[in-house]
Design a protein around this motif. Structure first.
Motif, mmCIF file in Angstrom:
data_model
loop_
_atom_site.group_PDB
_atom_site.id
_atom_site.type_symbol
_atom_site.label_atom_id
_atom_site.label_comp_id
_atom_site.label_asym_id
_atom_site.label_seq_id
_atom_site.Cartn_x
_atom_site.Cartn_y
_atom_site.Cartn_z
ATOM 1 N N THR A 170 0.852 -1.194 0.000
ATOM 2 C CA THR A 170 0.000 0.000 0.000
ATOM 3 C C THR A 170 0.884 1.238 0.000
ATOM 4 N N SER A 171 0.482 2.249 -0.819
ATOM 5 C CA SER A 171 1.190 3.541 -0.847
ATOM 6 C C SER A 171 0.186 4.630 -0.503
ATOM 7 N N THR A 172 0.482 5.377 0.544
ATOM 8 C CA THR A 172 -0.422 6.441 0.984
ATOM 9 C C THR A 172 0.406 7.636 1.445
ATOM 10 N N ALA A 173 0.100 8.789 0.816
ATOM 11 C CA ALA A 173 0.737 10.041 1.227
ATOM 12 C C ALA A 173 -0.332 11.129 1.244
ATOM 13 N N TYR A 174 -0.157 12.120 2.097
ATOM 14 C CA TYR A 174 -1.186 13.163 2.226
ATOM 15 C C TYR A 174 -0.540 14.543 2.412
ATOM 16 N N ILE A 175 -1.285 15.540 1.918
ATOM 17 C CA ILE A 175 -0.833 16.931 2.043
ATOM 18 C C ILE A 175 -1.307 17.472 3.380
ATOM 19 N N VAL A 176 -0.403 18.151 4.070
ATOM 20 C CA VAL A 176 -0.682 18.704 5.393
ATOM 21 C C VAL A 176 -0.544 20.228 5.346
ATOM 22 N N LYS A 177 -1.510 20.917 5.968
ATOM 23 C CA LYS A 177 -1.433 22.372 6.151
ATOM 24 C C LYS A 177 -1.405 22.663 7.639
ATOM 25 N N ASN A 178 -0.314 23.260 8.101
ATOM 26 C CA ASN A 178 -0.157 23.643 9.511
ATOM 27 C C ASN A 178 -0.495 22.473 10.450
ATOM 28 N N GLY A 179 -0.043 21.262 10.076
ATOM 29 C CA GLY A 179 -0.222 20.092 10.939
ATOM 30 C C GLY A 179 -1.507 19.343 10.718
#
Length: 267
Positions: free
Chosen positions: A198-207
Motif C-alpha cells: 500500500t502507498s499512501t501520502a497526504y498533504i498537510v497544512k499547519n499540521g
C-alpha cells in the motif's frame, strides 16, 4: 542747409535781445540797430543792389526752410508714433508668447510627472509581480533508486530533487513549503510503488491533513495523485507525509513528486 543757416541767425539775434533785456533793456530802435549791426557783421558792406539781393535770398531761405523743418518734424513724429504702435503690438505679442511658454512648461511638467509616476508604477508593478512569482516542483531522490518506508509512524517526506523553486519558498532539506504572502495556492502530490503493498501520502497544512493520495495493489505497479487549492496566510506551512506502514518507490524517472504555486495573491 539753408534752413539751418536761417535758424542759427534767428537764434543768435534772439539770444542777444534777451541778454540785453536782462542787462537793462533796449528800446525798439536799439533792437533794430542791433539787428542791423548783426546783419552787418554777417554781411560786409555791399552795394545797395547786393545788400537787397542778400536780404531777399535770406528771406527766401527762411521762408522755404522753416516749413520744410515743420513738415519733417511732423513726418518724424508720425513715424515715431507708428513705431510706438508697432512696439506695443510686439510687446503684446511677446507677452502672449511668454504666457504660452509658461503654459507649455506647466503642461510639460505635468507630463513629466505623469511619466515619472507611470515609470514608478511600472517598477512597483514589476517588483510586485516578482514577489508574486512563487512556484516549486521536486521529486523524491536526487540519484539512485529504492524504497522509502514502511515506517511505524507517519513521517514527513523530503523531496530533494528540486526542478523549480521560484521564490525559494520550498525547503528541500525539510520538505516544507512556507507561504511568503497571503494568497490562493495550488498543491499536488503523487505516489508510486512496484506493487504488493500500500502507498499512501497526504498533504498537510499547519499540521492538519488536507487531501490524500492512496493506492493498493497485490502485484504489478501502483500509482495515485491528488491536489488541492489552499488559502494561505503569510507563514503558513504545507508539506507531505507518508502514512505509517506504507511505502513508495522512486528511481531516476522521478515517480514521486510534490509541487505547488501561487494562483493569485490576496489582500
Amino acid at each position: 542747409m539753408k534752413a539751418l543757416v536761417c535758424i542759427l541767425l534767428l537764434l543768435e539775434t534772439f539770444v542777444f535781445v534777451v541778454q540785453q533785456q536782462v542787462d537793462g533793456g533796449l528800446n525798439e530802435n536799439e533792437i533794430s540797430q542791433q539787428i542791423s549791426s548783426e546783419d552787418g557783421r554777417q554781411n560786409p558792406p555791399q552795394t545797395d543792389t547786393l545788400r537787397a539781393e542778400a536780404s531777399t535770398d535770406r528771406q527766401q531761405y527762411c521762408d522755404l526752410g522753416i516749413p520744410d523743418i515743420h513738415a519733417a518734424l511732423r513726418e518724424l513724429t508720425a513715424t515715431v508714433t507708428e513705431q510706438k504702435g508697432h512696439i506695443r503690438e510686439l510687446t503684446a505679442t511677446v507677452t502672449e508668447q511668454k504666457g504660452n511658454i509658461r503654459e507649455l512648461r506647466v503642461e510639460m511638467n505635468k507630463k513629466n510627472e505623469e511619466i515619472s509616476n507611470l515609470t514608478l508604477g511600472q517598477e512597483e508593478l514589476r517588483k510586485e509581480n516578482r514577489d508574486r512569482e512563487i512556484a516549486f516542483s521536486a521529486s523524491m531522490m536526487e540519484s539512485g533508486k529504492g524504497y522509502i518506508g514502511p515506517f511505524t509512524t507517519n513521517i514527513t517526506l523530503t523531496y530533494k530533487n528540486v526542478f523549480t523553486n521560484i521564490g525559494n519558498a520550498y525547503n528541500p532539506i525539510t520538505g516544507v513549503f512556507t507561504a511568503p504572502l497571503k494568497g490562493a495556492y495550488m498543491f499536488r502530490v503523487s505516489v508510486f510503488d512496484l506493487g504488493g503493498s500500500t502507498s499512501t501520502a497526504y498533504i498537510v497544512k499547519n499540521g492538519e491533513l488536507v487531501v490524500m493520495a492512496n493506492d493498493v495493489q497485490a502485484q504489478d505497479r501502483l500509482s495515485s495523485s491528488n491536489g488541492v487549492v489552499l488559502i494561505l496566510e503569510v507563514g503558513d506551512v504545507v508539506y507531505v507525509r507518508l502514512w505509517s506502514n506504507t511505502r513508495i518507490y522512486d528511481n531516476e524517472n522521478n515517480l514521486n513528486t510534490f509541487s505547488g504555486f501561487l494562483l493569485f495573491p490576496l489582500r
